[in-house]
Each structure stands twice: as structure tokens, then as C-alpha cells.
Design a protein around this motif. Sequence first.
Motif, PDB file in Angstrom:
ATOM      1  N   GLY A 180       0.847  -1.279   0.070  1.00 24.20           N
ATOM      2  CA  GLY A 180      -0.024   0.067   0.084  1.00 24.20           C
ATOM      3  C   GLY A 180       0.754   1.069  -0.103  1.00 24.20           C
ATOM      4  N   ARG A 181       0.309   2.300  -0.155  1.00 21.64           N
ATOM      5  CA  ARG A 181       1.116   3.615  -0.145  1.00 21.64           C
ATOM      6  C   ARG A 181       1.773   3.829   1.156  1.00 21.64           C
ATOM      7  NH1 ARG A 181       0.372   8.004  -3.241  1.00 21.64           N
ATOM      8  NH2 ARG A 181       1.003  10.271  -2.479  1.00 21.64           N
ATOM      9  N   VAL A 182       3.022   4.431   1.025  1.00 21.76           N
ATOM     10  CA  VAL A 182       3.965   4.428   2.206  1.00 21.76           C
ATOM     11  C   VAL A 182       4.100   6.020   2.372  1.00 21.76           C
ATOM     12  CG1 VAL A 182       6.261   4.312   3.069  1.00 21.76           C
ATOM     13  CG2 VAL A 182       5.043   2.395   2.018  1.00 21.76           C
ATOM     14  N   ASP A 183       3.889   6.405   3.708  1.00 18.02           N
ATOM     15  CA  ASP A 183       4.338   7.648   3.904  1.00 18.02           C
ATOM     16  C   ASP A 183       5.590   8.231   3.655  1.00 18.02           C
ATOM     17  OD1 ASP A 183       4.482  10.526   4.805  1.00 18.02           O
ATOM     18  OD2 ASP A 183       3.622  10.253   6.872  1.00 18.02           O
ATOM     19  N   GLY A 184       6.079   9.048   2.603  1.00 14.23           N
ATOM     20  CA  GLY A 184       7.423   9.332   2.373  1.00 14.23           C
ATOM     21  C   GLY A 184       7.874  10.617   2.960  1.00 14.23           C
ATOM     22  N   SER A 185       6.971  11.243   3.960  1.00 14.12           N
ATOM     23  CA  SER A 185       7.649  12.568   4.287  1.00 14.12           C
ATOM     24  C   SER A 185       9.051  12.217   5.251  1.00 14.12           C
ATOM     25  CB  SER A 185       6.397  13.097   5.295  1.00 14.12           C
ATOM     26  OG  SER A 185       6.362  12.304   6.396  1.00 14.12           O
ATOM     27  N   ARG A 186       9.233  11.254   5.683  1.00 12.71           N
ATOM     28  CA  ARG A 186      10.368  11.276   6.591  1.00 12.71           C
ATOM     29  C   ARG A 186      11.630  10.940   5.727  1.00 12.71           C
ATOM     30  NH1 ARG A 186      11.695   6.005  10.723  1.00 12.71           N
ATOM     31  NH2 ARG A 186      13.953   6.804  11.353  1.00 12.71           N
ATOM     32  N   ILE A 187      11.429  10.331   4.546  1.00 12.70           N
ATOM     33  CA  ILE A 187      12.431  10.163   3.590  1.00 12.70           C
ATOM     34  C   ILE A 187      12.603  11.415   2.582  1.00 12.70           C
ATOM     35  CG2 ILE A 187      13.106   8.793   1.541  1.00 12.70           C
ATOM     36  CD1 ILE A 187      11.526   6.371   2.764  1.00 12.70           C
ATOM     37  N   GLU A 188      11.703  11.998   2.555  1.00 14.26           N
ATOM     38  CA  GLU A 188      11.566  13.224   1.546  1.00 14.26           C
ATOM     39  C   GLU A 188      12.771  14.483   2.244  1.00 14.26           C
ATOM     40  OE1 GLU A 188       8.557  15.460  -1.285  1.00 14.26           O
ATOM     41  OE2 GLU A 188       7.758  14.542   0.522  1.00 14.26           O
ATOM     42  N   ALA A 189      12.572  14.294   3.451  1.00 12.60           N
ATOM     43  CA  ALA A 189      13.361  15.326   4.099  1.00 12.60           C
ATOM     44  C   ALA A 189      14.905  15.350   4.121  1.00 12.60           C
ATOM     45  CB  ALA A 189      12.640  15.669   5.624  1.00 12.60           C
ATOM     46  N   LEU A 190      15.443  13.816   4.088  1.00 11.86           N
ATOM     47  CA  LEU A 190      16.707  13.516   4.017  1.00 11.86           C
ATOM     48  C   LEU A 190      17.607  14.165   2.973  1.00 11.86           C
ATOM     49  CD1 LEU A 190      16.189   9.702   4.549  1.00 11.86           C
ATOM     50  CD2 LEU A 190      16.867  11.536   6.234  1.00 11.86           C
ATOM     51  N   PRO A 191      18.939  14.519   3.289  1.00 11.62           N
ATOM     52  CA  PRO A 191      19.647  15.236   2.556  1.00 11.62           C
ATOM     53  C   PRO A 191      20.221  14.168   1.298  1.00 11.62           C
ATOM     54  CG  PRO A 191      20.600  15.213   4.844  1.00 11.62           C
ATOM     55  CD  PRO A 191      19.300  14.170   4.847  1.00 11.62           C
ATOM     56  N   GLY A 192      20.038  15.068  -0.023  1.00 10.91           N
ATOM     57  CA  GLY A 192      20.316  14.387  -1.004  1.00 10.91           C
ATOM     58  C   GLY A 192      19.207  13.853  -1.737  1.00 10.91           C
ATOM     59  N   VAL A 193      18.032  13.836  -1.236  1.00 16.12           N
ATOM     60  CA  VAL A 193      16.787  13.520  -1.843  1.00 16.12           C
ATOM     61  C   VAL A 193      16.245  14.475  -2.757  1.00 16.12           C
ATOM     62  CG1 VAL A 193      14.496  12.619  -1.654  1.00 16.12           C
ATOM     63  CG2 VAL A 193      16.227  11.669  -0.145  1.00 16.12           C
ATOM     64  N   ALA A 194      15.867  14.065  -4.103  1.00 18.16           N
ATOM     65  CA  ALA A 194      15.377  14.935  -5.292  1.00 18.16           C
ATOM     66  C   ALA A 194      13.968  15.075  -4.868  1.00 18.16           C
ATOM     67  CB  ALA A 194      15.909  14.955  -6.607  1.00 18.16           C
ATOM     68  N   GLU A 195      13.255  14.068  -5.077  1.00 14.10           N
ATOM     69  CA  GLU A 195      12.053  13.603  -5.186  1.00 14.10           C
ATOM     70  C   GLU A 195      11.465  12.303  -4.771  1.00 14.10           C
ATOM     71  OE1 GLU A 195       9.826  13.642  -8.909  1.00 14.10           O
ATOM     72  OE2 GLU A 195      11.544  13.446 -10.102  1.00 14.10           O
ATOM     73  N   ILE A 196      10.169  12.010  -4.476  1.00 15.17           N
ATOM     74  CA  ILE A 196       9.642  10.738  -4.212  1.00 15.17           C
ATOM     75  C   ILE A 196       8.540  10.524  -5.234  1.00 15.17           C
ATOM     76  CG2 ILE A 196       8.271   9.390  -2.635  1.00 15.17           C
ATOM     77  CD1 ILE A 196       9.841  10.456  -0.246  1.00 15.17           C
ATOM     78  N   ILE A 197       8.599   9.331  -5.958  1.00 15.54           N
ATOM     79  CA  ILE A 197       7.647   9.000  -6.942  1.00 15.54           C
ATOM     80  C   ILE A 197       6.870   7.617  -6.116  1.00 15.54           C
ATOM     81  CG2 ILE A 197       7.061   8.187  -9.209  1.00 15.54           C
ATOM     82  CD1 ILE A 197       9.693   9.499  -9.973  1.00 15.54           C
ATOM     83  N   HIS A 198       5.501   7.845  -6.124  1.00 16.82           N
ATOM     84  CA  HIS A 198       4.737   6.676  -5.584  1.00 16.82           C
ATOM     85  C   HIS A 198       4.307   5.867  -6.900  1.00 16.82           C
ATOM     86  CE1 HIS A 198       4.250   7.954  -1.424  1.00 16.82           C
ATOM     87  NE2 HIS A 198       4.340   9.189  -1.864  1.00 16.82           N
ATOM     88  N   VAL A 199       4.691   4.488  -6.824  1.00 14.14           N
ATOM     89  CA  VAL A 199       4.220   3.435  -7.778  1.00 14.14           C
ATOM     90  C   VAL A 199       2.778   3.164  -7.636  1.00 14.14           C
ATOM     91  CG1 VAL A 199       4.902   1.457  -8.913  1.00 14.14           C
ATOM     92  CG2 VAL A 199       6.685   2.821  -7.877  1.00 14.14           C
ATOM     93  N   THR A 200       2.011   3.324  -8.534  1.00 13.07           N
ATOM     94  CA  THR A 200       0.567   2.973  -8.442  1.00 13.07           C
ATOM     95  C   THR A 200       0.046   1.628  -8.695  1.00 13.07           C
ATOM     96  OG1 THR A 200       0.290   3.743 -10.597  1.00 13.07           O
ATOM     97  CG2 THR A 200      -0.077   5.396  -8.820  1.00 13.07           C
ATOM     98  N   LYS A 201       1.010   0.867  -9.343  1.00 10.21           N
ATOM     99  CA  LYS A 201       0.573  -0.376  -9.782  1.00 10.21           C
ATOM    100  C   LYS A 201       0.823  -1.463  -8.797  1.00 10.21           C
ATOM    101  CE  LYS A 201      -0.325   0.417 -14.121  1.00 10.21           C
ATOM    102  NZ  LYS A 201      -0.109   1.822 -14.431  1.00 10.21           N
ATOM    103  N   PRO A 202      -0.052  -2.429  -8.797  1.00  9.32           N
ATOM    104  CA  PRO A 202       0.298  -3.407  -7.511  1.00  9.32           C
ATOM    105  C   PRO A 202       1.643  -4.197  -7.872  1.00  9.32           C
ATOM    106  CG  PRO A 202      -1.471  -4.176  -9.165  1.00  9.32           C
ATOM    107  CD  PRO A 202      -1.231  -2.801  -9.335  1.00  9.32           C
ATOM    108  N   TYR A 203       2.037  -4.351  -9.102  1.00  4.44           N
ATOM    109  CA  TYR A 203       3.325  -4.725  -9.272  1.00  4.44           C
ATOM    110  C   TYR A 203       4.450  -3.697  -9.570  1.00  4.44           C
ATOM    111  CZ  TYR A 203       0.979  -3.873 -13.741  1.00  4.44           C
ATOM    112  OH  TYR A 203       0.110  -3.278 -14.832  1.00  4.44           O
TER     113      TYR A 203
END
Length: 357
Positions: free
Chosen positions: A46-69
Motif C-alpha cells: 500500500g501507499r507509504v508515507d514518504g515525508s520522513r525520507i523526503e526530508a533527508l539530505p540528497g533526496v530530489a523527489e519521491i515517486i509513488h508507484v501506483t501499480k500492484p506490481y
Amino acid sequence: MLVVMQHDATQQQIDRVIQVIEEMGYQGRPMPGAQRTTVGLIGNDGRVDGSRIEALPGVAEIIHVTKPYKQVSREWRPHNTVITIAPGVSFGGTSVQVIAGPCSVESEHQIVSAARAVKAAGATALRGGAFKPRSSPYAFQGLGKRGLELLASAGHETGLPIVTEALDEEGAHLVAEVADCIQVGARNMQNYSLLRAVGRMKKPVLLKRGMAATITDLLLSAEYILAEGNDQVILCERGVRSFDTMTRNLLDLTAIPIVQRLSHLPIIADPSHGTGLREKVTPMARAAIAAGADGVMVEVHPNPDRALSDGAQSLYPDQFASLVTELRAIAEAIGRNVATLPTGSMRNIGTATATAV
């Protein structure tokens, strides 16, 4: 979820992202690219809250994969994956591969004769079943370990890489000792213990669509293999059951462009099982290449009338030679080519690779 790193992200920053993902209870899989590194998050349903990761140094963006595969999808990897099972035999690039041979290995003379014939006609890989799943328990089930030995002999003599089926986890280990590519047949497409087993083997896998499987079912089965760390998966459309009794199955060639839109994995077609009738194999093989398939898998027997399994859908060697000539013309018309086995090619099991292009 995909974590896209900045162009100048350091290895320390990448490692920190992976560490945080693991702290959240998931797995982080780095995927270095030509421009930047992407870290894939797997293990979620399921969808993961990426706010913790998004704030890390070096991260440009987070893309959520919508497909079950996830790892199978083009959202995860936008470029085609090219899978090499032997030197010069790659699936997913501009070249079309032709896998050919008998349904079952019956004797040394039969498999060697078949291997010589299909190589002379232009095949780039040898198929043949040592272990055969049959609808009837009284039908020929294959020669087992002896069949693998005969396949190995035919492969060494001709230089053709071997594609053969595994029925269970124990058999998969035996097959992996001989085969350059392990086939998971239609009846085992949702045998999840087998999928996990071949996923841990790090050897190319040819995954056939089940007889009643949707395209999503097929891609989710491939996801099982990739989730274990093996991204060397070649998909195969081999027909689905339909209400019409005029053919053995309905060869769903629309699946080829659909899969290529949804997934980065290569896909081939099996017109032999898809039709079950010799006279329909050639036209459907031609149609598969025209539809964009990355290869075809065709049954060829030195003497189909005496075949112990699937003789009615097996081509005679001269029919196969004519088919390859026709496939070359079709491939050229759509900007591709039918591959040829490199001169002096020798089998070297364990050299398979998967790359993105």
C-alpha cells in the motif's frame, strides 16, 4: 515507492536513505543510473508515507508507484530491460530471438537431431522438456535427470543455450545446473514457492502466462521473482483458455503491446501452445513478431508423427526453416532483426545479465 536522489548525492546520503527505509520496516534497493541513483522501497502492500525520507539530505523527489506490481512496472524502471541468457542471445533489444526444439526430450538421437536442425535453420536457443507437466497422469512425463543430461549434450555440441522447464523447487535446482534459462510453465505461473525459488537463483527465468491468467496476474507472478532479487525475467504469451474449441488455446497477441506499455520486461510468444495445431503455428508466429514480440518459442521435432508429446503442434524441420526466413522479412519491415547465433558460440552457463536500455 521510488526515492530519486539528487545528481550530486553522495554514497553516504544514499546509504542513509536505505537505512531509514529499513528502519521503517521495508527494504531499500539502490538502482544506480547514468545520471543519478534511485532507491526503490519494496515490501509494502500500500501507499507509504514518504515525508520522513523526503526530508533527508540528497533526496530530489519521491515517486509513488501506483501499480500492484512494483518492480515489474515502467514506473519503477522506464527503460526496457535487456536480458542476456548467453553471449549474443539477448531479449528486449532490437533483435528478435527464436527458441526452438521438441516439446519433450525423448532420446539422445532425437534431441541432438532437433538441435542440429533448428540451429541450421537459425534458432538462437534450444527448448526441450526433461520434466513435463501433463494433464493426464498416464501421459509421457519426460525423462527427468536423464533428459537434462541429453539436453546438456545437445547444447554443448551445437552451442545453443538451453531453455527448459522446472516443475518444483527441487527440480529447479537440477534444471539450473544445465539450463541457461529456467522455464516456469503455464500450470506453475502461480506456484509461488517455485517463483520464490527461481527468484533466489539469479538465473534468467522464462515465465509463461497461465491458461486462465489475466495480464495483471502474469505481472504479479513476475513480481514474486523480482522481489527475491532476480530481475532477469522474460515473459511469455502462450494463449489462454476460451469458449472456442477450434484451437487448443486463444493466443492473445494484444497482450504483447499491453505488457510492453505496462512493464519494462521483455515478452515473447509461444504460437505452438497458443494454437495446438501445426498449420496455425507459422501464421501466428509471423503475427507475434509483427505485434512487437521480442522473440518466439516454437516446437520443432525431427519426426512429429512419432513425438511422445505435442506432435500435432510441432513443426517439421523444413517448415521451421521456412518460418525463420519469413520472420526475418517481417522483423526487417518493422525496424528489427532476427538474431543469429554468434559464430563459434559455446555455452557458458552463469553469464546471464539484465540491463536497462
